[in-house]
Scaffold this active site. Sequence first.
Site, PDB file in Angstrom:
ATOM      1  N   SER A 146      -0.043  23.556 -32.694  1.00 40.00           N
ATOM      2  CA  SER A 146       1.297  23.553 -32.110  1.00 40.00           C
ATOM      3  C   SER A 146       1.537  24.653 -31.093  1.00 40.00           C
ATOM      4  CB  SER A 146       2.345  23.663 -33.214  1.00 40.00           C
ATOM      5  OG  SER A 146       2.127  24.848 -33.951  1.00 40.00           O
TER       6      SER A 146
ATOM      7  N   HIS B  98       1.728  17.183 -35.167  1.00 42.33           N
ATOM      8  CA  HIS B  98       1.957  17.063 -33.717  1.00 42.33           C
ATOM      9  C   HIS B  98       1.154  15.922 -33.088  1.00 42.33           C
ATOM     10  CE1 HIS B  98       4.390  20.709 -33.130  1.00 42.33           C
ATOM     11  NE2 HIS B  98       3.747  21.102 -34.218  1.00 42.33           N
TER      12      HIS B  98
ATOM     13  N   LYS C 105       9.086  15.313 -35.599  1.00 48.73           N
ATOM     14  CA  LYS C 105       8.601  15.433 -34.223  1.00 48.73           C
ATOM     15  C   LYS C 105       8.634  14.050 -33.562  1.00 48.73           C
ATOM     16  CE  LYS C 105       6.195  19.433 -35.950  1.00 48.73           C
ATOM     17  NZ  LYS C 105       7.301  20.361 -35.779  1.00 48.73           N
TER      18      LYS C 105
HETATM   19  C1  LIG Z   1       1.391  21.817 -37.842  1.00 48.24           C
HETATM   20  C2  LIG Z   1       2.722  21.731 -38.507  1.00 48.24           C
HETATM   21  N1  LIG Z   1       2.787  21.322 -39.785  1.00 48.24           N
HETATM   22  C3  LIG Z   1       3.964  21.214 -40.432  1.00 48.24           C
HETATM   23  C4  LIG Z   1       5.142  21.538 -39.813  1.00 48.24           C
HETATM   24  C5  LIG Z   1       6.439  21.459 -40.579  1.00 48.24           C
HETATM   25  O1  LIG Z   1       7.180  20.378 -40.196  1.00 48.24           O
HETATM   26  P1  LIG Z   1       8.744  20.230 -40.520  1.00 48.24           P
HETATM   27  O2  LIG Z   1       9.478  20.657 -39.320  1.00 48.24           O
HETATM   28  O3  LIG Z   1       8.911  18.776 -40.812  1.00 48.24           O
HETATM   29  O4  LIG Z   1       9.050  21.064 -41.716  1.00 48.24           O
HETATM   30  C6  LIG Z   1       5.138  21.950 -38.493  1.00 48.24           C
HETATM   31  C7  LIG Z   1       6.402  22.273 -37.818  1.00 48.24           C
HETATM   32  O5  LIG Z   1       6.509  22.866 -36.804  1.00 48.24           O
HETATM   33  C8  LIG Z   1       3.894  22.051 -37.814  1.00 48.24           C
HETATM   34  O6  LIG Z   1       3.839  22.473 -36.549  1.00 48.24           O
END
Ligand SMILES: Cc1ncc(COP(=O)(O)O)c(C=O)c1O
Length: 409
Positions: free
Chosen positions: A185, A213, A244
């Site tokens: 990310s 992502h 997302k």
């Molecule tokens: C790689 C990754 N996993 C999990 C999450 C967590 O997602 P959520 O926003 O649904 O809690 C994110 C959020 O930015 C992320 O970038």
Amino acid sequence: MSLFDKFASLRVAYSGLESAKSNPFNVAFDRILSPTEARIGNRPILLLGTNNYLGLTYNPAVIAKAVEATEKFGTGTTGSRIANGSYDGHKRLEHALADFYGRKHAMVFSTGYQANVGILSALAGKGDHLLLDADSHASIYDGSRLGPAQVTRFRHNDPDDLANRLRRLSDTPGDKIVVVEGIYSMLGDTAPLREFAAVKREWGAYLVVDEAHSLGVLGATGRGLAEAHDVEADVDFVVGTFSKSLGGVGGFCVSDIEGFDILRVVSRPYMFTASLPPGVIAAATEALHQLRTRPILRERLLDNARQFYYGLADLGFAVGPEPSPVVSAIMPDPETAFAFWSRLLEAGLYTNVSLPPATPKGLALLRSSVSAAHTPEQIDHALGLFAEVGRAMNLIMPAESLMEMREAV
Ligand SMILES: Cc1ncc(COP(=O)(O)O)c(C=O)c1O
């Protein structure tokens, strides 16, 4: 002595940002007009720092389903999935996710964060080993801390380093569980998943891929990096989020492994929190349907990603290693990142500032993310503003410094 004295140095940095009226961690939008446009006060803002990859937040069918479910079932479930918080909609969404991934089992969590924490803490028991990519998201690290397993980090995107670490553990009892992400990310780079899959096979480890992502972004049908690299059979658990490309909130895990459902009464972040409201579940179900039936959204997103990534690189910004909907410009230091961010916002462009410890290698990043909903003209406009601010701040680099910064990535 105050309880908060331990945050003294952070407080100084934070109050500096507040007084400069350019705090990227405290922006409030007064209106959101569409997936790409907002207002702060009376100022129009072009959004280039959301994770709204497919632009589904204002999709009329998604909104209609959310409204219908809210009217029918109320605003919330007021309970855990294992008590009064499982409705027919939760079950249907789990079936839809399992069907989309061609897997036997699916579990829906209240956020993507909780999906990682809930899956990793439950899977890796006493005597087991979690092997995490060093650049893993906070939710992966936090999940590994909640359980009793031993945690080993391997170098980011380095299958040889993973293989060495698995070799060293080969005489140690316990399951070995490897965790990587589809698209990372911060810099938008992808994992070398074929090589990781080969290593996991060789050492008899399990593989978890967080496609947060990459869901809706990569793969012939949008299932993510494992689909794009044709290694889905080697992936034991896919974790993802609705926050997302699906434009909502919530998380999930799918798997083919027999006995998966026991996690429903083991995983504490699944059990000890309220389930998602019916409207949120209905929206995610419809957004998944849109993702499956409108591949044009993915095509537009990737066109926009390429336009912005190559546009920034051509301007002379140091960007991540490959085109992706996440495009970060590497800044020399946090102060420059704040100043750049602030000037862009003044000019009507919203991006993100990302700093250590969230970023790899201590980098200060001005992180942008594009959406299928952006028009090519909006992307051009954003590039124009980057060029203007970059020149004004002397940040459009000579070729040699650019090479140095790119090598650092
Ligand atoms: C790689 C990754 N996993 C999990 C999450 C967590 O997602 P959520 O926003 O649904 O809690 C994110 C959020 O930015 C992320 O970038």
